[in-house]
Design an enzyme around this catalytic site. Structure first.
Site, PDB file in Angstrom:
ATOM      1  N   GLU A 409       1.884   6.646   6.336  1.00 60.29           N
ATOM      2  CA  GLU A 409       0.819   7.059   5.422  1.00 60.29           C
ATOM      3  C   GLU A 409       0.775   8.565   5.163  1.00 60.29           C
ATOM      4  OE1 GLU A 409      -1.058   5.124   3.753  1.00 60.29           O
ATOM      5  OE2 GLU A 409      -1.256   3.231   4.828  1.00 60.29           O
ATOM      6  N   GLU A 475       2.850  -3.611   8.067  1.00 57.88           N
ATOM      7  CA  GLU A 475       1.514  -4.008   8.519  1.00 57.88           C
ATOM      8  C   GLU A 475       1.082  -5.199   7.681  1.00 57.88           C
ATOM      9  OE1 GLU A 475      -1.279  -0.698   8.500  1.00 57.88           O
ATOM     10  OE2 GLU A 475       0.232   0.635   9.334  1.00 57.88           O
TER      11      GLU A 475
END
Ligand code: IPT
Length: 922
Positions: A409, A475
């Protein structure tokens, strides 16, 4: 403040830090510096006395190393997910910057003489400087990466040395360490004083590949020596490549060969796993076999020690994973303690080793005049590249690591490409992952998070997309609170499209910190320590509760990823498909049990010739009596012998098949009107009181999906009122007509409750008809009633754990018993839980409830739904003197929308006219 302290806001990775090298199991002499250190915490850098050259620690406290000072009585933990808890103006950090000074002395062994004396830190959060015997040594950052300093000229073997370490909570490094976790500071991994003997290898790189039965080995070392692998009869010089017939290493069969590298200065023990990672025609393979990642994202966490884990904690994690059938770990979002990686080598887990990097608080794309994300900012480049070199350098010898990851991220930026290049320069053998390279510009594996199954299928179906790279979900299945639901949909996609190679559940464990707040023992989450900015219970989104007990989500995941699929063949038989990567089934014992209404009627073992990976066989079963209603056959596969990670008998897979043909239900016509009363709180008879329609559930984390709970509340579902429209004998029944509706709104549910006495039981025939502009979807539709406190619940239906319409893979049909307390799932933030779907009958102490036409979802608790909704921590829930029972006709599924796709329509409870017949016997 001295100039030396300006490092706190320096962009550089450190000063005087030795180059990265492999983590080695060697015979280097060492003094472990774990244990008590003198400790002093200052509120800011400016407040920290400038005395570390010659500290007088007489008035100081002591603190245990390794550890976090916030969990040792100093300051408080704070949780944010995405946002920085300080103004964004890199490299500056708040003046209010807790600074911990650690001091201890160490007697440097006399036999360190002649060696290079090195001080090694395995992990310090977030930035620290070191003074030894009055001299400034250097500083380092990269909280989850090792740092070494050369002390040879500063200490004298045979005498005491004083070590002072100044650690800052915030630093320029904090900008690149914005992971979703508690902010916890200090020397949280071990510190060692090492004596690197002249002539000893200090950096080693084991290259060990595998193809067609042959292993190829070359060990490179910074000091030449000889490598012996006795089991293979190998003795070879460093730098020289040899081959031997070997068994390969894989997660399922983690074959390691012990080796030793001998140089003039000492020995390094090697655990060699021969395996080749390759991407072949868009498929990620290990030793030529397609890998399906049934993985989890693992943070390092312990409810009392934070990110300071013991070797036992690490082993616990590995054993839990192996027993659950998990085969892969992404080390989100930083390199773990090196011992964990050794355990992955030994027990067999594929690892995506991720660098200590996240800049989530910057967002993905800077909007002018926003500052550039550190991954685009040249001033951060050296630090980021060094982080990658430090991770790859430390971890390169673990066969378990099959992919490197740049971090999490951070958006996109040139520094990431530089990190990629740095990894490849050291180790071209492993693919590199980075999820925010959304167009697959440079990564070797295409990755996304939380994409819905249809989106994954689209990627899988089109090889022209994303350079035909293998695709993983780094994820998915956000395991927050009740859930994750819908995992079977992903499994289908992973099995259908070879390029869709599985994923990693977010995440392994809830990070709830055990503490006492207002006299209650709780697992704390964001906000519990008075943080002004925080992300609440988003830190509790694991398959395990904080104490490592499995949540129902873990049982569900375990079932979904089973290596064997044992299913009905639709013709009265059973098939078994082997989904292992390399193992056949010869290590398993197959057994069967037959039950009629939960009572065992037969059992035995099955002889099944080994099933090869990918193969499906039909089982040869004895003939069964299929005439009794609710006759169930359960076939299990269990370990025949103990393995390093589980005992013999450990269940690996199971499947259940209904043998009888369910007969058509004939609802008996009612006998005579039953004796019930209808009052303001609902309908009562016998021990049952206040029966009424129920449409609300205590919102689960996944209901917080944008708009869902809000819409439910706007439609008044959380505060419906009940009106008795009529009550009295009608058509041979006692009939109560009710209307359930929210204040102010015009829609409602008109229910007709017909009560009769049939064969000594009270039968309820309920029909519900929606009226007006009713909500399209209801959280649930059922009846709730109260009973005098119930001790024991027995039921025939699904169990043993809770199950909802989209989390029922692990639920087996059978007869179960429990206390009311044990029916509750202790989610850290209380929410709807505990349903046993498809219940046929239940007894609650003296009351028996039978489903007549439709099976019901059974939820029993000693508190109300409102109590559950209002509680912030499990400890808030105090049993009342009454037991509250809900029998659901249906309930909306749980999904995974807390951080994932919306619940599919299929799993929603759509409002429509409906009926339910139930019998009560007391
Ligand atoms: C995703 C993060 O990568 C992960 O660290 C964690 O925060 C997770 O979310 C939520 O629990 S990022 C999200 C914006 C998709």
């Amino acid at each position: 403040m001295t100039d030396e302290l300006s490092y706190v806001e320096d962009f550089a990775p450190g000063e005087n830090v030795l180059p990265a090298r492999a983590w080695l199991d060697d015979d280097t002499a060492r003094v472990a510096l774990s244990g008590d250190w003198s400790f002093r915490l200052s509120p800011s850098v400016a407040d920290a006395p400038d005395d570390l050259k010659d500290p007088d620690t007489s008035g100081w406290d002591t603190i245990a190393v390794p550890g976090h000072w916030q969990l040792s009585g100093y300051g408080a933990p704070a949780y944010t997910n995405v946002v920085y808890p300080f103004p964004v103006e890199p490299p500056y950090v708040p003046t209010d910057n807790p600074t911990g000074d650690y001091v201890r002395s160490v007697s440097v062994p006399a036999d360190f003489a002649g060696s290079r004396i090195v001080l090694r830190f395995e992990g310090v959060d977030s930035r620290f400087a070191v003074w030894v015997n009055g001299s400034f040594v250097g500083w380092s950052s990269g909280s989850r990466l090792p740092s070494e300093f050369d002390l040879t000229s500063l200490v004298t073997p045979g005498s005491e040395a004083q070590i002072a370490v100044r650690v800052h909570q915030w630093s320029a490094g904090s900008y690149v360490e914005d992971q979703d976790m508690w902010w916890l500071s200090g020397i949280f991994r071990e510190v060692n004083l090492l004596a690197l003997r002249p002539g000893a290898a200090t950096d080693v790189f084991v290259h060990s590949s595998y193809a067609d039965g042959v292993g190829t080995l070359r060990v490179d070392a910074d000091v030449a020596g000889t490598v012996d692998v006795p089991e293979l009869g190998l003795s070879v010089a460093t730098g020289v490549e040899v081959t031997a017939a070997v068994e390969p290493w894989s997660a399922e069969s983690p074959r390691l060969y012990d080796g030793v590298l001998r140089t003039d200065g000492g020995e390094v023990r090697l655990r060699i796993g021969f395996r080749t990672v390759a991407i072949v025609d868009g498929i990620f393979t290990v030793n030529g076999n397609r890998v399906l990642f049934n993985g989890v994202n693992r943070h390092e966490f312990h409810p009392e020690r934070g990110r300071t884990l013991t070797e036992q904690d690490m082993l616990d994690d590995v054993l839990i994973m192996k027993r659950a059938g998990i085969n892969a770990v992404r080390t989100s979002h930083y390199p773990p303690h090196p011992h964990f990686l050794s355990l992955c080598d030994e027990y067999g887990l594929y690892v995506i080793d991720e660098c200590d990097l996240e800049t989530h608080g910057f967002g993905y794309e800077p909007t002018p005049p926003d500052l550039p994300n550190p991954v685009m900012d040249p001033r951060f480049r050296d630090d980021l590249v060094t982080r990658m070199q430090r991770m790859v350098g430390r971890d390169k010898n673990h066969p378990s690591i099959v992919i490197w990851s740049l971090g999490n991220e951070c958006g996109m930026g040139e520094n990431l490409k530089a990190m990629y290049d740095a990894a490849k320069a050291i180790d071209p053998s492993r693919p590199v992952h980075y999820e925010r390279d959304t167009e697959a510009e440079f990564v070797d594996v295409y990755s996304r998070m939380y994409t819905d199954p249809a989106g994954c299928a689209e990627i899988g179906a089109d090889s022209s997309k994303y350079r035909n790279l293998p695709f993983i979900l780094c994820e998915y299945g956000h395991a927050m609170g009740n859930g994750p639901g819908g995992l079977l949909d992903y499994r289908e996609v992973f099995e259908k499209y070879p390029r869709c190679q599985g994923g990693f559940i977010w995440e392994f464990i809830d990070h709830g910190l055990r503490t006492t707040i207002d006299g209650r023992e709780v697992y704390a989450y964001g906000g519990d320590f008075g943080e002004t900015i925080h992300d609440g219970n988003f830190v509790c989104d694991g398959l395990l509760f904080p104490d490592r007990t499995p949540s129902p989500g873990m049982h569900e995941f375990t079932k979904v990823i089973e290596p064997l699929r044992i299913v009905a063949d639709g013709k009265g038989g059973v098939t078994v498909t082997n989904h292992y990567e390399v193992l056949d089934t010869s290590h398993l014992t197959f057994r069967f049990v037959t039950e009629v209404e939960g009572n065992r009627t037969g059992s035995g073992s099955l002889t099944i010739a080994p099933i090869a990976p990918g193969e499906t066989v039909s089982l040869d079963l004895p003939p069964f009596d299929t005439t009794q209603p609710e006759t169930w056959l359960t076939v299990t596969a269990e370990l025949t012998e103990s393995t390093p990670w589980a005992d013999a008998g450990h269940r690996i897979a199971w499947g259940q098949v209904r043998l009888d043909e369910p007969a058509e239900v004939v609802v008996a016509a009612g006998g005579s009107p039953a004796e019930v009363t209808a009052g303001i709180h609902g309908i009562s008879f016998g021990a049952v009181s206040n029966a009424k329609l129920e449409v609300w559930r205590a919102p689960i984390d996944n209901d917080a999906q944008p708009g869902v709970v809000e819409a439910w509340r706007e439609q008044g579902l959380h505060r419906v009122q009940h009106r008795i429209v009529s009550a009295g004998e009608h058509d041979g029944a006692y009939e109560v007509v009710t209307r359930t509706a929210p204040p102010q709104l015009q829609w409602g549910l008109r229910s007709t409750w017909r009560w009769t006495t049939v064969d000594g039981s009270v039968q309820l025939d309920l029909s519900v008809v929606p009226e007006g502009q009713f909500p399209e979807v209801l959280p649930r539709l059922g009846i709730t009633f109260e009973l005098p406190k119930v001790d024991r619940v027995e039921w025939f239906g699904t169990g043993p754990n809770e199950a909802y319409v989209d989390t029922r893979a692990a639920a087996a049909v059978g007869k179960y018993a429990s206390t009311v307390a044990d029916l509750q799932t202790p989610y850290v933030r209380p929410q709807e839980n505990g349903q046993r779907i498809d219940t046929r009958w239940a007894t609650l102490d003296g009351l028996r409830i039978d489903a007549v036409d439709t099976l019901f979802g059974l939820t029993v608790r000693d508190w109300t739904t409102a109590d559950l909704e209002n509680a912030t921590h499990a400890a808030d829930l105090k049993p009342r003197d009454t037991t509250y029972v809900t029998l659901d006709l249906a309930q909306t599924g749980v999904g995974t929308a807390a951080c994932g796709p919306a619940l599919p329509d299929r799993d929603k409870l759509h409002t429509a006219p409906t009926t339910l017949t139930i019998r009560f016997t007391q």
